[in-house]
Design an enzyme around this catalytic site. Structure first.
Site, PDB file in Angstrom:
ATOM      1  N   ARG A   6       0.819  -1.213   0.000  1.00  0.00           N
ATOM      2  CA  ARG A   6       0.000   0.000   0.000  1.00  0.00           C
ATOM      3  C   ARG A   6       0.859   1.272   0.000  1.00  0.00           C
ATOM      4  O   ARG A   6       0.438   2.287  -0.556  1.00  0.00           O
ATOM      5  CB  ARG A   6      -0.950  -0.013   1.198  1.00  0.00           C
ATOM      6  CG  ARG A   6      -2.077  -1.004   0.973  1.00  0.00           C
ATOM      7  CD  ARG A   6      -2.971  -1.141   2.168  1.00  0.00           C
ATOM      8  NE  ARG A   6      -4.272  -1.672   1.780  1.00  0.00           N
ATOM      9  CZ  ARG A   6      -5.210  -2.028   2.629  1.00  0.00           C
ATOM     10  NH1 ARG A   6      -5.018  -1.903   3.919  1.00  0.00           N
ATOM     11  NH2 ARG A   6      -6.367  -2.484   2.197  1.00  0.00           N
ATOM     12  N   GLY A  26     -12.760  -4.226   1.187  1.00  0.00           N
ATOM     13  CA  GLY A  26     -14.124  -3.728   1.399  1.00  0.00           C
ATOM     14  C   GLY A  26     -14.545  -2.784   0.290  1.00  0.00           C
ATOM     15  O   GLY A  26     -15.672  -2.848  -0.211  1.00  0.00           O
ATOM     16  N   GLY A  72      -8.311  -7.698  -0.168  1.00  0.00           N
ATOM     17  CA  GLY A  72      -8.566  -8.556   0.975  1.00  0.00           C
ATOM     18  C   GLY A  72      -7.883  -9.905   0.856  1.00  0.00           C
ATOM     19  O   GLY A  72      -6.726  -9.993   0.445  1.00  0.00           O
ATOM     20  N   LYS A 119     -18.703 -16.460   4.137  1.00  0.00           N
ATOM     21  CA  LYS A 119     -20.133 -16.328   4.422  1.00  0.00           C
ATOM     22  C   LYS A 119     -20.961 -15.879   3.227  1.00  0.00           C
ATOM     23  O   LYS A 119     -20.605 -14.917   2.554  1.00  0.00           O
ATOM     24  CB  LYS A 119     -20.327 -15.284   5.518  1.00  0.00           C
ATOM     25  CG  LYS A 119     -19.855 -15.719   6.869  1.00  0.00           C
ATOM     26  CD  LYS A 119     -20.299 -14.672   7.858  1.00  0.00           C
ATOM     27  CE  LYS A 119     -19.725 -14.903   9.232  1.00  0.00           C
ATOM     28  NZ  LYS A 119     -19.596 -13.637   9.941  1.00  0.00           N
TER      29      LYS A 119
HETATM   30  P1  AMP Z   1     -14.231 -13.760   3.393  1.00  0.00           P
HETATM   31  O1  AMP Z   1     -13.636 -12.799   4.383  1.00  0.00           O
HETATM   32  O2  AMP Z   1     -15.698 -13.947   3.533  1.00  0.00           O
HETATM   33  O3  AMP Z   1     -13.789 -13.478   1.968  1.00  0.00           O
HETATM   34  O4  AMP Z   1     -13.638 -15.182   3.802  1.00  0.00           O
HETATM   35  C1  AMP Z   1     -12.283 -15.501   3.689  1.00  0.00           C
HETATM   36  C2  AMP Z   1     -12.003 -16.657   4.580  1.00  0.00           C
HETATM   37  O5  AMP Z   1     -12.770 -17.778   4.166  1.00  0.00           O
HETATM   38  C3  AMP Z   1     -10.545 -17.119   4.543  1.00  0.00           C
HETATM   39  O6  AMP Z   1      -9.971 -16.842   5.787  1.00  0.00           O
HETATM   40  C4  AMP Z   1     -10.640 -18.604   4.287  1.00  0.00           C
HETATM   41  O7  AMP Z   1      -9.805 -19.366   5.124  1.00  0.00           O
HETATM   42  C5  AMP Z   1     -12.088 -18.920   4.592  1.00  0.00           C
HETATM   43  N1  AMP Z   1     -12.560 -20.134   3.893  1.00  0.00           N
HETATM   44  C6  AMP Z   1     -12.504 -20.405   2.588  1.00  0.00           C
HETATM   45  N2  AMP Z   1     -13.007 -21.618   2.331  1.00  0.00           N
HETATM   46  C7  AMP Z   1     -13.390 -22.154   3.518  1.00  0.00           C
HETATM   47  C8  AMP Z   1     -13.974 -23.381   3.913  1.00  0.00           C
HETATM   48  N3  AMP Z   1     -14.286 -24.333   3.020  1.00  0.00           N
HETATM   49  N4  AMP Z   1     -14.240 -23.559   5.233  1.00  0.00           N
HETATM   50  C9  AMP Z   1     -13.946 -22.602   6.131  1.00  0.00           C
HETATM   51  N5  AMP Z   1     -13.392 -21.425   5.820  1.00  0.00           N
HETATM   52  C10 AMP Z   1     -13.110 -21.192   4.523  1.00  0.00           C
END
Ligand code: AMP
Length: 392
Positions: A39, A372, A349, A196
């Site tokens: 950054r 974000g 991210g 999520k």
């Molecule tokens: P996000 O912040 O929603 O983009 O989520 C990113 C996170 O999702 C990362 O830290 C990954 O380790 C986690 N992730 C990806 N695939 C899986 C999975 N199958 N089970 C649990 N966590 C996951």
């Protein structure tokens, strides 16, 4: 297209220019050293332009969260090295000494103010605080793409008191993201992973109005698989989002967008480096196991899609890439993107962290500095830190 004025549209010569950068860099928990200076490096173009055009450059940024009281001192040191010029670090932003230093600045001088989030007023977008901050400059340049989705005092509040334009980083980010999503080389493929469904509903819905093909991976997969009646064992699932997942799949059918879900996956009883793993069909995860990465058939399937895409936009890892045992799917997706002829855009991210981990940053068309902010842009939302700038 970005219809906002940039530093090139305003006369900065001999002026005090307050620049909001995104110096929210990761620091090592033990040593406090900067672990990635991406950054800072990305901010250099704007800072060097201002120095070369005889401006007096006053930089500000946040680092960390309000209440953590992290310092930007290490950033000042790194910036001095990168600019090959002493950057004066101001610890007490609102002291009399600071005003004196600012008033005695010469053209081309650079100072960096301490973390704006030391003050609670920053995130509250307090008008008095914004006014005090604005009083350091005669012009405001926002170049903090990573904070552009926040209406804070140093991103949005200050624009009420100064002529305000964007820097080169914001310009580059918006042009890349806008081109990739709104004016893409087709077919347009989006890969959305992460943990999520709830945090990705808006982006999935927005992308279904734009893309030709949508790949869904990561932990999100299992809410979709359960919604289709599959067996997901202990995999992460948001039971209150099963209907949302079904609605997203239906919208895909209606919009004639191909939605591809994983067909197989790597599962384990625990999320650890020494866990024993097996590969199963994605809708047949045994009891006691959870899906933590895409499997080999899915990887091949997704790679074929990347090979025929004109543009690939990626947001969110397809597995737990932080643990090597579950990083293979994410690494192979990143490799396929790096080796494809498509325009490749990485929303910041975790996907940017993954690409950095695999050393593939330079092989992508664009790696966003804002997780974000790029997500909100892809959701079709207006970013307040950019909206507040002067129109062309
Ligand atoms: P996000 O912040 O929603 O983009 O989520 C990113 C996170 O999702 C990362 O830290 C990954 O380790 C986690 N992730 C990806 N695939 C899986 C999975 N199958 N089970 C649990 N966590 C996951």
């Amino acid at each position: 297209m970005l219809n906002k004025k940039s530093v090139e549209d305003i006369n900065v010569s001999h002026k005090r220019v307050l620049v909001r950068c995104d110096f929210n860099v990761p620091l090592d928990k033990q040593t406090g050293e900067i672990t990635s200076d991406k950054r800072i490096v990305e901010s250099l173009k704007t800072i060097n332009y201002l120095i070369d055009n005889n401006a007096k450059v006053i930089l500000c940024s946040h680092i960390g969260k309000t209440g953590q009281n992290k310092s930007l001192e290490k950033v000042a040191d790194r910036l001095s090295e990168l600019l090959n010029k002493k950057v004066i670090f101001i610890k007490e932003i609102f002291s009399e000494d600071t005003m004196e230093i600012v008033n005695n600045m010469k053209d081309g001088d650079v100072i960096l103010l301490e973390n704006t989030r030391i003050f609670e007023e920053e995130e509250k977008n307090d008008p008095e605080f914004a006014k005090k901050l604005a009083s350091f400059g005669e012009i405001f340049v926002n170049d903090a793409f990573g904070s552009a989705h926040r209406a804070h005092a140093s991103t949005e509040g200050v624009t009420k008191y100064l002529p305000s334009v964007c820097g080169f980083l914001i310009k580059k980010e918006i042009e890349a993201l806008d081109g990739g999503i709104n004016n893409p080389k087709r077919p347009l493929l989006a890969i959305v992973g992460g943990s999520k469904v709830s945090s990705k509903i808006d982006v999935l819905n927005a992308l279904l109005d734009k893309v030709d093909t949508l790949i869904i991976g990561g932990a999100m997969t299992y809410t979709f698989i359960k919604a289709q009646g599959g067996k997901i064992g202990n995999s992460l699932c948001e039971d209150d989002k099963l209907q949302v997942a079904a609605d997203i799949l239906n919208k895909g059918l209606k919009n004639e967008v191909r939605i591809l879900l994983p067909v197989d996956n790597v599962v384990a009883k625990e999320m650890s480096e020494d866990a024993e793993t097996i590969v199963t069909n994605v809708n047949e995860v045994p009891d006691g196991y959870m899906g933590l990465d895409i499997g080999p058939k899915t990887t091949d399937l997704f790679i074929q899609e990347i090979k025929v895409a004109g543009t690939v936009v990626w947001n969110g890892p397809v597995g737990v890439f932080e643990i090597d045992k579950f990083a293979k799917g994410t690494e192979e997706i990143a490799n396929a993107m790096a080796n494809s002829n498509a325009i490749t855009i990485i929303g910041g991210g975790d996907s940017a962290a993954a690409v950095e981990k695999f050393g593939l940053e330079d092989k992508m068309s664009h790696v966003s500095t804002g997780g974000g902010a790029s997500l909100e842009f892809m959701e079709g939302k207006k970013l307040p830190g950019i909206e507040a700038l002067e129109d062309k």
